[in-house]
Design a protein around this motif. Structure first.
Motif, PDB file in Angstrom:
ATOM      1  N   GLU A   5       0.837  -1.209   0.000  1.00 21.16           N
ATOM      2  CA  GLU A   5       0.000   0.000   0.000  1.00 21.16           C
ATOM      3  C   GLU A   5       0.870   1.257   0.000  1.00 21.16           C
ATOM      4  O   GLU A   5       0.560   2.245  -0.680  1.00 21.16           O
ATOM      5  CB  GLU A   5      -0.918   0.000   1.218  1.00 21.16           C
ATOM      6  CG  GLU A   5      -1.952  -1.107   1.212  1.00 21.16           C
ATOM      7  CD  GLU A   5      -2.749  -1.177   2.496  1.00 21.16           C
ATOM      8  OE1 GLU A   5      -3.911  -1.595   2.449  1.00 21.16           O
ATOM      9  OE2 GLU A   5      -2.197  -0.819   3.569  1.00 21.16           O
ATOM     10  N   ILE A   6       1.948   1.216   0.748  1.00 18.25           N
ATOM     11  CA  ILE A   6       2.848   2.369   0.821  1.00 18.25           C
ATOM     12  C   ILE A   6       3.536   2.601  -0.519  1.00 18.25           C
ATOM     13  O   ILE A   6       3.638   3.736  -0.994  1.00 18.25           O
ATOM     14  CB  ILE A   6       3.891   2.162   1.943  1.00 18.25           C
ATOM     15  CG1 ILE A   6       3.189   2.182   3.304  1.00 18.25           C
ATOM     16  CG2 ILE A   6       4.974   3.240   1.884  1.00 18.25           C
ATOM     17  CD1 ILE A   6       4.092   1.816   4.459  1.00 18.25           C
ATOM     18  N   LEU A   7       3.990   1.534  -1.149  1.00 19.65           N
ATOM     19  CA  LEU A   7       4.643   1.669  -2.449  1.00 19.65           C
ATOM     20  C   LEU A   7       3.672   2.207  -3.496  1.00 19.65           C
ATOM     21  O   LEU A   7       4.054   3.025  -4.349  1.00 19.65           O
ATOM     22  CB  LEU A   7       5.219   0.326  -2.900  1.00 19.65           C
ATOM     23  CG  LEU A   7       6.320  -0.279  -2.020  1.00 19.65           C
ATOM     24  CD1 LEU A   7       6.856  -1.559  -2.649  1.00 19.65           C
ATOM     25  CD2 LEU A   7       7.460   0.709  -1.782  1.00 19.65           C
ATOM     26  N   THR A   8       2.431   1.770  -3.428  1.00 24.80           N
ATOM     27  CA  THR A   8       1.414   2.292  -4.348  1.00 24.80           C
ATOM     28  C   THR A   8       1.209   3.784  -4.114  1.00 24.80           C
ATOM     29  O   THR A   8       1.064   4.564  -5.073  1.00 24.80           O
ATOM     30  CB  THR A   8       0.075   1.547  -4.155  1.00 24.80           C
ATOM     31  OG1 THR A   8       0.263   0.173  -4.475  1.00 24.80           O
ATOM     32  CG2 THR A   8      -1.006   2.132  -5.058  1.00 24.80           C
ATOM     33  N   ALA A  42       5.033   9.489   7.524  1.00 20.21           N
ATOM     34  CA  ALA A  42       5.583   8.999   8.791  1.00 20.21           C
ATOM     35  C   ALA A  42       4.734   9.452   9.976  1.00 20.21           C
ATOM     36  O   ALA A  42       4.539   8.696  10.943  1.00 20.21           O
ATOM     37  CB  ALA A  42       7.022   9.482   8.957  1.00 20.21           C
ATOM     38  N   LYS A  43       4.215  10.665   9.903  1.00 20.71           N
ATOM     39  CA  LYS A  43       3.376  11.177  10.992  1.00 20.71           C
ATOM     40  C   LYS A  43       2.096  10.359  11.127  1.00 20.71           C
ATOM     41  O   LYS A  43       1.586  10.149  12.230  1.00 20.71           O
ATOM     42  CB  LYS A  43       3.048  12.641  10.742  1.00 20.71           C
ATOM     43  CG  LYS A  43       4.214  13.584  10.979  1.00 20.71           C
ATOM     44  CD  LYS A  43       3.801  15.040  10.790  1.00 20.71           C
ATOM     45  CE  LYS A  43       4.977  15.978  11.054  1.00 20.71           C
ATOM     46  NZ  LYS A  43       4.591  17.397  10.869  1.00 20.71           N
ATOM     47  N   LYS A  44       1.571   9.895  10.001  1.00 21.27           N
ATOM     48  CA  LYS A  44       0.349   9.090  10.035  1.00 21.27           C
ATOM     49  C   LYS A  44       0.632   7.683  10.545  1.00 21.27           C
ATOM     50  O   LYS A  44      -0.145   7.110  11.301  1.00 21.27           O
ATOM     51  CB  LYS A  44      -0.259   9.022   8.636  1.00 21.27           C
ATOM     52  CG  LYS A  44      -0.817  10.347   8.140  1.00 21.27           C
ATOM     53  CD  LYS A  44      -1.405  10.189   6.742  1.00 21.27           C
ATOM     54  CE  LYS A  44      -1.957  11.507   6.224  1.00 21.27           C
ATOM     55  NZ  LYS A  44      -2.512  11.375   4.845  1.00 21.27           N
ATOM     56  N   ILE A  45       1.757   7.111  10.135  1.00 19.26           N
ATOM     57  CA  ILE A  45       2.083   5.733  10.521  1.00 19.26           C
ATOM     58  C   ILE A  45       2.567   5.651  11.958  1.00 19.26           C
ATOM     59  O   ILE A  45       2.269   4.703  12.683  1.00 19.26           O
ATOM     60  CB  ILE A  45       3.154   5.158   9.567  1.00 19.26           C
ATOM     61  CG1 ILE A  45       2.603   5.085   8.138  1.00 19.26           C
ATOM     62  CG2 ILE A  45       3.606   3.770  10.025  1.00 19.26           C
ATOM     63  CD1 ILE A  45       3.659   4.727   7.097  1.00 19.26           C
ATOM     64  N   LYS A  46       3.334   6.646  12.380  1.00 21.65           N
ATOM     65  CA  LYS A  46       3.988   6.681  13.698  1.00 21.65           C
ATOM     66  C   LYS A  46       5.044   5.566  13.782  1.00 21.65           C
ATOM     67  O   LYS A  46       5.434   5.008  12.776  1.00 21.65           O
ATOM     68  CB  LYS A  46       2.957   6.595  14.818  1.00 21.65           C
ATOM     69  CG  LYS A  46       1.896   7.700  14.748  1.00 21.65           C
ATOM     70  CD  LYS A  46       1.002   7.683  15.937  1.00 21.65           C
ATOM     71  CE  LYS A  46      -0.143   8.693  15.780  1.00 21.65           C
ATOM     72  NZ  LYS A  46       0.331  10.058  15.498  1.00 21.65           N
ATOM     73  N   LEU A  65      13.891   5.960   3.452  1.00 23.74           N
ATOM     74  CA  LEU A  65      13.775   7.216   4.184  1.00 23.74           C
ATOM     75  C   LEU A  65      12.629   7.145   5.185  1.00 23.74           C
ATOM     76  O   LEU A  65      12.767   7.570   6.344  1.00 23.74           O
ATOM     77  CB  LEU A  65      13.560   8.375   3.211  1.00 23.74           C
ATOM     78  CG  LEU A  65      14.724   8.699   2.267  1.00 23.74           C
ATOM     79  CD1 LEU A  65      14.341   9.851   1.332  1.00 23.74           C
ATOM     80  CD2 LEU A  65      15.991   9.044   3.039  1.00 23.74           C
ATOM     81  N   LEU A  66      11.507   6.609   4.750  1.00 21.36           N
ATOM     82  CA  LEU A  66      10.367   6.447   5.649  1.00 21.36           C
ATOM     83  C   LEU A  66      10.724   5.519   6.804  1.00 21.36           C
ATOM     84  O   LEU A  66      10.357   5.769   7.960  1.00 21.36           O
ATOM     85  CB  LEU A  66       9.171   5.895   4.872  1.00 21.36           C
ATOM     86  CG  LEU A  66       7.878   5.643   5.658  1.00 21.36           C
ATOM     87  CD1 LEU A  66       7.393   6.916   6.347  1.00 21.36           C
ATOM     88  CD2 LEU A  66       6.796   5.097   4.728  1.00 21.36           C
TER      89      LEU A  66
END
Length: 224
Positions: A5-8, A42-46, A65-66
């Protein structure tokens, strides 16, 4: 979130200018996502330690980086840290790793001593990054004179990736330790590394003599 999902999402955030910039600096496996968009994700995932490792293993610049923003440095084993630093292949990865992961490691002094002597340029870059931070805070247990001698001898032929953090160490010695300032200035002038480095208006040159003198002047101005 899942890695897929992140790569998409990275694909949808592709920015042509960022892609070209990254490519210029050596990125091979990338989407071309702005750093601000990565920070927002990153703020959303924590903090998500397991997801961070999955992202790192993809090899994509943005994923790594993430990963540096959502990993928990205190949970990293020495083996995991070593694997991460030795698998890096892009300068932005190295800098975010050094800034957001390495500085918070409980056993970072061990890595500093090991990596400064590494034949792997990314490990050496990280080792000298740790040394730069170390001498900025003080030098108890550090032989500053020997460090300066080593910089003078090794920096001219070091890989450019390593030169950058060696130069930061040189500058931090000159800025923070008056008793070694003249020697640091002399080494910087002699080596001439970054003397003609292009600098944007309002920014300080990375050429050590200019950098040292500018920062010392600022500190004196603030103290006065």
């Amino acid at each position: 979130m899942l890695v897929s999902e992140i790569l998409t999402q990275f694909e949808t955030l592709r920015n042509g200018s960022t892609f070209t910039h990254n490519e210029k600096y050596g990125a091979v496996k990338q989407f071309g996502v702005k750093l601000g968009d990565i920070r927002a994700m990153a703020k959303k995932i924590k903090i998500n330690h397991e997801l961070a490792f999955e992202l790192w293993e993809t090899g994509y610049v943005e994923a790594r980086l993430l990963a540096t923003l959502i990993v928990n440095p205190k949970k990293l084993s020495a083996e995991e840290v070593s694997r991460m630093v030795h698998s890096m292949d892009f300068v932005h990865e190295a800098d975010w790793f050094n800034s957001y992961v390495l500085k918070d490691l409980p056993n970072k002094e061990l890595f500093r001593e090991q990596w400064m002597d590494s034949d792997n340029k990314w490990a050496a870059r990280s080792g000298w990054s740790l040394m730069a931070g170390r001498v900025a805070r003080g030098y108890e247990g550090i032989d500053i004179a020997a460090t300066l001698d080593r910089i003078e001898k090794e920096m001219p032929t070091a890989p450019s990736e390593v030169q950058w953090t060696m130069n930061t160490t040189l500058a931090n010695i000159g800025i923070n330790h008056p008793e070694f300032r003249q020697k640091a200035l002399e080494i910087g002038e002699k080596l001439g590394i970054y003397r003609d480095y292009p600098v944007s208006k309002g920014c300080t040159s990375p050429f050590a003599p200019i950098w040292i003198n500018e920062m010392v002047k600022r500190k004196e101005s603030q103290a006065g």
